[in-house]
Design a protein around this motif. Structure first.
Motif, PDB file in Angstrom:
ATOM      1  N   ARG A 169      -4.516   0.289 -17.790  1.00 58.68           N
ATOM      2  CA  ARG A 169      -4.308  -0.040 -16.386  1.00 58.68           C
ATOM      3  C   ARG A 169      -5.542  -0.715 -15.814  1.00 58.68           C
ATOM      4  NH1 ARG A 169      -4.556   6.013 -13.809  1.00 58.68           N
ATOM      5  NH2 ARG A 169      -6.830   6.198 -13.669  1.00 58.68           N
ATOM      6  N   ASP A 178      -4.444  -2.778 -10.296  1.00 61.36           N
ATOM      7  CA  ASP A 178      -3.100  -3.165  -9.856  1.00 61.36           C
ATOM      8  C   ASP A 178      -2.026  -3.028 -10.924  1.00 61.36           C
ATOM      9  OD1 ASP A 178      -3.971  -4.011  -7.257  1.00 61.36           O
ATOM     10  OD2 ASP A 178      -4.803  -5.798  -8.201  1.00 61.36           O
ATOM     11  N   GLU A 234      -0.255  -1.383 -14.497  1.00 62.25           N
ATOM     12  CA  GLU A 234      -0.102  -0.267 -15.434  1.00 62.25           C
ATOM     13  C   GLU A 234       0.816  -0.700 -16.560  1.00 62.25           C
ATOM     14  OE1 GLU A 234       1.333   3.152 -13.406  1.00 62.25           O
ATOM     15  OE2 GLU A 234      -0.147   3.020 -11.782  1.00 62.25           O
ATOM     16  N   THR A 261       7.138  -0.008 -20.317  1.00 62.68           N
ATOM     17  CA  THR A 261       7.240  -0.174 -18.873  1.00 62.68           C
ATOM     18  C   THR A 261       5.960  -0.820 -18.356  1.00 62.68           C
ATOM     19  OG1 THR A 261       6.387   2.069 -18.474  1.00 62.68           O
ATOM     20  CG2 THR A 261       8.787   1.789 -18.558  1.00 62.68           C
ATOM     21  N   ARG A 287       4.068  -2.100 -14.545  1.00 61.81           N
ATOM     22  CA  ARG A 287       4.095  -2.084 -13.081  1.00 61.81           C
ATOM     23  C   ARG A 287       2.901  -2.866 -12.560  1.00 61.81           C
ATOM     24  NH1 ARG A 287       7.359   1.658 -10.708  1.00 61.81           N
ATOM     25  NH2 ARG A 287       5.966   1.996  -8.926  1.00 61.81           N
ATOM     26  N   ARG A 288       3.135  -3.594 -11.487  1.00 64.55           N
ATOM     27  CA  ARG A 288       2.058  -4.325 -10.814  1.00 64.55           C
ATOM     28  C   ARG A 288       2.178  -4.069  -9.317  1.00 64.55           C
ATOM     29  NH1 ARG A 288       2.320  -9.668  -8.739  1.00 64.55           N
ATOM     30  NH2 ARG A 288       0.263 -10.354  -8.047  1.00 64.55           N
ATOM     31  N   GLY A 289       1.100  -3.566  -8.746  1.00 67.06           N
ATOM     32  CA  GLY A 289       1.134  -3.249  -7.333  1.00 67.06           C
ATOM     33  C   GLY A 289       2.195  -2.232  -6.975  1.00 67.06           C
ATOM     34  N   GLY A 290       2.491  -1.323  -7.916  1.00 66.28           N
ATOM     35  CA  GLY A 290       3.494  -0.289  -7.682  1.00 66.28           C
ATOM     36  C   GLY A 290       4.923  -0.736  -7.906  1.00 66.28           C
ATOM     37  N   GLN A 291       5.130  -2.010  -8.275  1.00 69.76           N
ATOM     38  CA  GLN A 291       6.472  -2.533  -8.501  1.00 69.76           C
ATOM     39  C   GLN A 291       6.719  -2.748  -9.997  1.00 69.76           C
ATOM     40  OE1 GLN A 291       8.688  -2.991  -5.902  1.00 69.76           O
ATOM     41  NE2 GLN A 291       7.043  -2.022  -4.699  1.00 69.76           N
ATOM     42  N   ASP A 292       7.943  -2.455 -10.452  1.00 68.21           N
ATOM     43  CA  ASP A 292       8.288  -2.680 -11.847  1.00 68.21           C
ATOM     44  C   ASP A 292       8.248  -4.162 -12.179  1.00 68.21           C
ATOM     45  OD1 ASP A 292       8.699   0.010 -12.289  1.00 68.21           O
ATOM     46  OD2 ASP A 292      10.855  -0.082 -11.886  1.00 68.21           O
ATOM     47  N   ASP A 303      -2.914 -11.108 -10.027  1.00 69.24           N
ATOM     48  CA  ASP A 303      -2.890 -11.425  -8.603  1.00 69.24           C
ATOM     49  C   ASP A 303      -3.040 -12.926  -8.388  1.00 69.24           C
ATOM     50  OD1 ASP A 303      -2.530  -8.842  -7.724  1.00 69.24           O
ATOM     51  OD2 ASP A 303      -4.676  -8.425  -7.634  1.00 69.24           O
TER      52      ASP A 303
END
Length: 231
Positions: A132, A135, A137, A144, A146-151, A207
């Motif tokens: 991670r 931003d 994971e 899986t 995730r970027r910025g909490g979004q899948d 980003d």
């Protein structure tokens, strides 16, 4: 048993591939145009595991078929085309194709490409540890991202590239090693594959794709994955 969809408007090629693939243990569906291909993948109760797709179809262009598929599924797509220009290859790869085989082709070469694509679908015994940044994971075992909490949805080829890079985060992986391990022997000179897929990954994970901090290029050498294990 892997189920392969063959999409080509040349009856002789469809027939030959059907016979060959079945002889090598695959189940095969065959269609001759783009609309039928989209129906077979997106609307069938038993969609294929992999698509072998001609670009020069009589209705929907093959590149457009790939784009529409990528909007709904990450099924591997191997392009089979008489188009030799590198721009055509880049366009198909950029649309989301996993590989590109130029006509005329050897059956053994195509079978090898299919086997590589199949391996990307198989769960690995030894996946890299999760990584991670502030931003992003990446969980390699669960596939899986995730970027910025979004899948974020990544293709099997994109995961394969990240698998190799994440084995030694922060360390350089040469272009030749990355090509060989993701696409197989004989791809050492296909550096445009890397440019296309790294660009796609940056658009999904960075980003600012123009100033990458996760996927770093070492010009003329290779790439680094600059991420740290979670605490």
């Amino acid at each position: 048993m892997t189920h392969v969809l063959v999409v080509d408007d040349e009856a002789a090629i469809v027939r030959t591939l059907g016979i060959t693939l079945r002889a090598h243990g695959y189940s095969v569906a065959q269609v001759h145009d783009g609309r039928s291909a989209l129906q077979e993948v997106l609307d069938s109760p038993q969609p294929p595991d992999l698509v072998v797709l001609d670009l020069g179809l009589p209705d929907v262009d093959g590149v457009e078929v790939i784009r529409r598929l990528r909007g709904r599924t990450q099924i591997p797509v191997i392009v089979l085309s008489a188009r030799h220009d590198s721009d055509d290859k880049v366009e198909a790869l950029d649309a989301g194709a996993d590989d590109f085989v130029t006509k005329p082709f050897g059956v053994e070469e195509l079978l090898a490409r299919i086997r590589v694509a199949e391996r990307r679908l198989q769960p690995g015994e030894h996946r890299p540890a999760p990584l991670r940044t502030a931003d992003v994971e990446l969980d390699f075992a669960e596939r899986t991202a995730r970027r910025g909490g979004q899948d974020v949805h990544l293709t099997p080829t994109e995961w394969s590239m990240l698998d190799v890079l994440a084995e030694r985060p922060g360390h350089l992986v040469s272009q030749q090693e990355l090509l060989r391990r993701v696409w197989g022997v004989g791809y050492d000179r296909q550096s445009h594959y890397l440019r296309v897929y790294v660009s796609q990954l940056r658009r999904k994970l960075e980003d600012d794709p123009a100033a990458p901090r996760l996927l770093v290029t070492e010009p003329g050498q290779g790439y680094r994955l600059e991420a740290t294990p979670p605490a």
